[in-house]
Write a protein that holds these residues in place. Structure first.
Motif, mmCIF file in Angstrom:
data_model
loop_
_atom_site.group_PDB
_atom_site.id
_atom_site.type_symbol
_atom_site.label_atom_id
_atom_site.label_comp_id
_atom_site.label_asym_id
_atom_site.label_seq_id
_atom_site.Cartn_x
_atom_site.Cartn_y
_atom_site.Cartn_z
ATOM 1 N N LEU A 1 -9.706 9.018 -8.866
ATOM 2 C CA LEU A 1 -8.350 8.254 -8.521
ATOM 3 C C LEU A 1 -8.797 7.247 -7.321
ATOM 4 N N ILE B 1 -7.356 3.551 -4.665
ATOM 5 C CA ILE B 1 -6.764 2.351 -4.522
ATOM 6 C C ILE B 1 -7.573 1.227 -4.325
ATOM 7 N N VAL C 1 -7.148 -2.456 -3.035
ATOM 8 C CA VAL C 1 -6.332 -3.536 -2.192
ATOM 9 C C VAL C 1 -7.011 -4.691 -1.775
ATOM 10 N N ALA D 1 -2.016 -4.372 -5.198
ATOM 11 C CA ALA D 1 -2.089 -2.806 -5.285
ATOM 12 C C ALA D 1 -2.701 -2.072 -6.362
ATOM 13 N N GLY D 2 -3.082 -1.058 -6.683
ATOM 14 C CA GLY D 2 -3.649 -0.802 -8.260
ATOM 15 C C GLY D 2 -4.075 0.811 -7.903
ATOM 16 N N VAL D 3 -4.057 1.517 -9.039
ATOM 17 C CA VAL D 3 -4.482 3.028 -8.541
ATOM 18 C C VAL D 3 -5.583 2.814 -9.973
ATOM 19 N N SER E 1 -2.254 1.934 -13.039
ATOM 20 C CA SER E 1 -0.542 1.072 -12.410
ATOM 21 C C SER E 1 -0.816 0.332 -11.333
ATOM 22 N N GLN E 2 0.117 -0.477 -11.438
ATOM 23 C CA GLN E 2 -0.148 -1.612 -10.183
ATOM 24 C C GLN E 2 0.914 -2.190 -9.742
ATOM 25 N N ARG E 3 1.609 -3.092 -8.389
ATOM 26 C CA ARG E 3 2.235 -3.456 -7.250
ATOM 27 C C ARG E 3 1.632 -4.240 -6.811
ATOM 28 N N VAL F 1 1.455 0.568 -0.986
ATOM 29 C CA VAL F 1 0.474 1.893 -0.793
ATOM 30 C C VAL F 1 1.180 3.227 -1.366
ATOM 31 N N LEU G 1 2.571 3.628 -4.486
ATOM 32 C CA LEU G 1 2.248 4.173 -5.439
ATOM 33 C C LEU G 1 1.051 5.748 -5.321
ATOM 34 N N LEU G 2 0.925 6.505 -3.978
ATOM 35 C CA LEU G 2 0.845 7.371 -3.501
ATOM 36 C C LEU G 2 1.590 8.466 -4.256
#
Length: 65
Positions: A5, A7, A9, A18-20, A34-36, A57, A60-61
């Motif tokens: 995985l 991240i 940004v 940001a996304g994973v 996942s996205q934010r 971040v 997401l974590l």
């Protein structure tokens, strides 16, 4: 099996995105898991940008613990 995985940004003038991503080096593939997106609050100064960055971040974590 261990997941690979990362991240990613993007800090822009108005938003921080940001996304994973899960990636497979051997298959040369990646999937966004996942996205934010949050306001950067750049006009409020660098401390506000830093707080927003940490916030997005950490969100997401917490999803992947």
């Amino acid at each position: 099996m261990k997941r690979n995985l990362a991240i990613g940004v993007d800090i822009g003038a108005t938003t921080i995105k940001a996304g994973v991503v899960e990636y497979d080096v051997l298959a040369n593939t990646a999937n966004i898991l996942s996205q934010r997106k949050v306001d950067a609050l750049a006009l409020e100064g660098p401390d506000s940008i830093k707080k927003q960055l940490f916030f997005v971040v950490n969100e997401l974590l917490s999803e992947f613990k």
